[in-house]
Motif scaffolding. Sequence first.
Motif, mmCIF file in Angstrom:
data_model
loop_
_atom_site.group_PDB
_atom_site.id
_atom_site.type_symbol
_atom_site.label_atom_id
_atom_site.label_comp_id
_atom_site.label_asym_id
_atom_site.label_seq_id
_atom_site.Cartn_x
_atom_site.Cartn_y
_atom_site.Cartn_z
ATOM 1 N N GLY A 325 13.613 -22.906 49.598
ATOM 2 C CA GLY A 325 12.579 -23.798 50.105
ATOM 3 C C GLY A 325 11.493 -23.082 50.878
ATOM 4 O O GLY A 325 10.400 -23.626 51.085
ATOM 5 N N THR A 326 11.765 -21.864 51.337
ATOM 6 C CA THR A 326 10.745 -21.087 52.040
ATOM 7 C C THR A 326 9.850 -20.310 51.086
ATOM 8 O O THR A 326 8.947 -19.601 51.537
ATOM 9 N N GLY A 327 10.108 -20.413 49.784
ATOM 10 C CA GLY A 327 9.294 -19.707 48.808
ATOM 11 C C GLY A 327 9.891 -18.395 48.333
ATOM 12 O O GLY A 327 9.250 -17.674 47.562
ATOM 13 N N VAL A 328 11.119 -18.067 48.768
ATOM 14 C CA VAL A 328 11.753 -16.819 48.343
ATOM 15 C C VAL A 328 12.672 -17.123 47.166
ATOM 16 O O VAL A 328 13.612 -17.919 47.289
ATOM 17 N N PRO A 329 12.430 -16.506 46.014
ATOM 18 C CA PRO A 329 13.308 -16.742 44.858
ATOM 19 C C PRO A 329 14.652 -16.035 45.046
ATOM 20 O O PRO A 329 14.707 -14.839 45.317
ATOM 21 N N VAL A 330 15.731 -16.788 44.923
ATOM 22 C CA VAL A 330 17.082 -16.255 45.123
ATOM 23 C C VAL A 330 17.935 -16.643 43.923
ATOM 24 O O VAL A 330 17.913 -17.805 43.484
ATOM 25 N N GLU A 331 18.649 -15.665 43.385
ATOM 26 C CA GLU A 331 19.576 -15.899 42.282
ATOM 27 C C GLU A 331 21.004 -15.686 42.772
ATOM 28 O O GLU A 331 21.279 -14.758 43.542
ATOM 29 N N LEU A 332 21.911 -16.537 42.302
ATOM 30 C CA LEU A 332 23.313 -16.456 42.694
ATOM 31 C C LEU A 332 24.173 -16.284 41.456
ATOM 32 O O LEU A 332 24.008 -17.016 40.467
ATOM 33 N N SER A 333 25.087 -15.316 41.530
ATOM 34 C CA SER A 333 26.039 -15.110 40.440
ATOM 35 C C SER A 333 27.429 -14.949 41.026
ATOM 36 O O SER A 333 27.624 -14.217 41.999
ATOM 37 N N VAL A 334 28.385 -15.643 40.433
ATOM 38 C CA VAL A 334 29.785 -15.600 40.860
ATOM 39 C C VAL A 334 30.627 -15.177 39.669
ATOM 40 O O VAL A 334 30.570 -15.822 38.611
ATOM 41 N N THR A 335 31.389 -14.117 39.813
ATOM 42 C CA THR A 335 32.243 -13.609 38.746
ATOM 43 C C THR A 335 33.690 -13.579 39.217
ATOM 44 O O THR A 335 33.968 -13.538 40.416
ATOM 45 N N GLY A 336 34.587 -13.566 38.252
ATOM 46 C CA GLY A 336 36.005 -13.563 38.581
ATOM 47 C C GLY A 336 36.524 -14.967 38.831
ATOM 48 O O GLY A 336 35.782 -15.959 38.788
ATOM 49 N N THR A 337 37.798 -15.029 39.086
ATOM 50 C CA THR A 337 38.453 -16.319 39.328
ATOM 51 C C THR A 337 38.562 -16.542 40.832
ATOM 52 O O THR A 337 39.288 -15.820 41.524
ATOM 53 N N PRO A 338 37.824 -17.525 41.369
ATOM 54 C CA PRO A 338 37.915 -17.766 42.817
ATOM 55 C C PRO A 338 39.332 -18.179 43.212
ATOM 56 O O PRO A 338 39.983 -18.958 42.524
ATOM 57 N N ALA A 339 39.788 -17.620 44.311
ATOM 58 C CA ALA A 339 41.107 -17.935 44.855
ATOM 59 C C ALA A 339 40.940 -18.442 46.274
ATOM 60 O O ALA A 339 39.947 -18.134 46.949
ATOM 61 N N PRO A 340 41.885 -19.232 46.755
ATOM 62 C CA PRO A 340 41.796 -19.689 48.152
ATOM 63 C C PRO A 340 41.752 -18.499 49.110
ATOM 64 O O PRO A 340 42.559 -17.577 49.016
ATOM 65 N N LEU A 341 40.792 -18.524 50.020
ATOM 66 C CA LEU A 341 40.609 -17.434 50.969
ATOM 67 C C LEU A 341 41.015 -17.869 52.363
ATOM 68 O O LEU A 341 40.866 -19.043 52.727
#
Length: 437
Positions: A325-341
């Motif tokens: 929303g501030t005008g900064v382009p941000v990309e998010l990538s998540v790999t692997g199988t998420p596990a409870p942390l």
Amino acid sequence: MQSYGGRGAWVLRTIGMPPRRSRWTWIADVLLAAVLAVGTVSADLGRSAYDDRPRPPRVTTSAPASTSAPASAAPSRPVPPREQDSTPAQESDRKLPPAKPWELALAVLSAAPLALRRRYPLAAFWAVLAATWLFHLGEITADAAVFAFASALIAAYSAAMYSTYRVAALVSLALGGGAFTALSLLPEIDRGLIPLLVLLPVALAANLVHAWQQRGRAQQEATRLAVERERSRIARELHDVVTHNVSMMTIQAGAARKTLDASPDQAREALQAVEAGGRAALAELRHVMGLLTMASDGLDPATTADLAPQPGLSQLTELIKGVRGTGVPVELSVTGTPAPLPAGVDLAAYRVVQEALTNAVKYAAGAKVSVSVEHAPGELRVAVEDTGGQRRTRVGGSGRGLIGLRERLALYGGTLSAGSRPHGGFAVLAIIPLEVE
């Protein structure tokens, strides 16, 4: 931990693990045990000397010669010289039988446990007491009994001094003292040793009181360090919350000011983002303040209103949305199988992304940012990279945020690396080890 009421009840409380022993304390205890064991064995081997136990007084069997003895008195029978001196000689020169191997072994065992008197004080005390009792079942010299008594006295002092279970120590000392008296294990002491044996318990008691005072000061110091660590942790939380949200709000407010006349709709969206950022900041601040005002029965009700849970990786989408929303382009990538942390690990990973995005917005205007979260076997990798912008200098930056992140990750065995990229921009990489079930 047990709880007792009343003044002075701290004496009865179970305390934590004993302090770590140094090499010199080990050497001192081993030497003490060796000296007492050698002294006990040497004294018990001295059975070639005369037995020094009290004997009946000598009785003269022959009557003294007298010229005035009455004539009616029966004449005394002359006593042969050999018969006359045999009984007194046997009484004064009687020797103890030679020491047997099991008696010498018990002489050693009556002092050897003192090598562990600081690490296992109660076990050492009862081991010394049992060995001393078995040792007295044989015929021992008075000097050996004194050495065994000294070992038992030091073992009792160590139980009172170093045992982490104070109730058990006091009960053991009471039972041990009663057993020592009931079993007649107290030695026959020469008058010259009485002042020493009177002053020795006084000195041990004084040292015991001094050691307890030192232990109390050490506990106070540990409490002070724990408070300082907690203050540092809360300071990091406040830094992360305030820096990120206030930075976003400042940028959004600036955008609203610039577009207020030309594009009211865009200015309205910017102001809504400011409002959302302010609400998020207040929610997290309430959580931190709740930790500060936590009572014995839970959080302060005044701080639990609208209390949001601690953020984690599941809130990255909302975090990145606010930065976009501030005008900064941000990309998010998540790999692997998420596990409870674990909650702490989840929060630490979130703070890494939050701090890196905040720095990108403040110091790299116009840059593109990529966030990657990799759930690898046995570890969690979080990376934030930007392409660099018009201002990639940390003017006025203290670096406290990255330092706080390193300290936070270190609690979980994690590492943080941050620095400039070879082709421009800045990169932050956090690696947190995870337990694999």
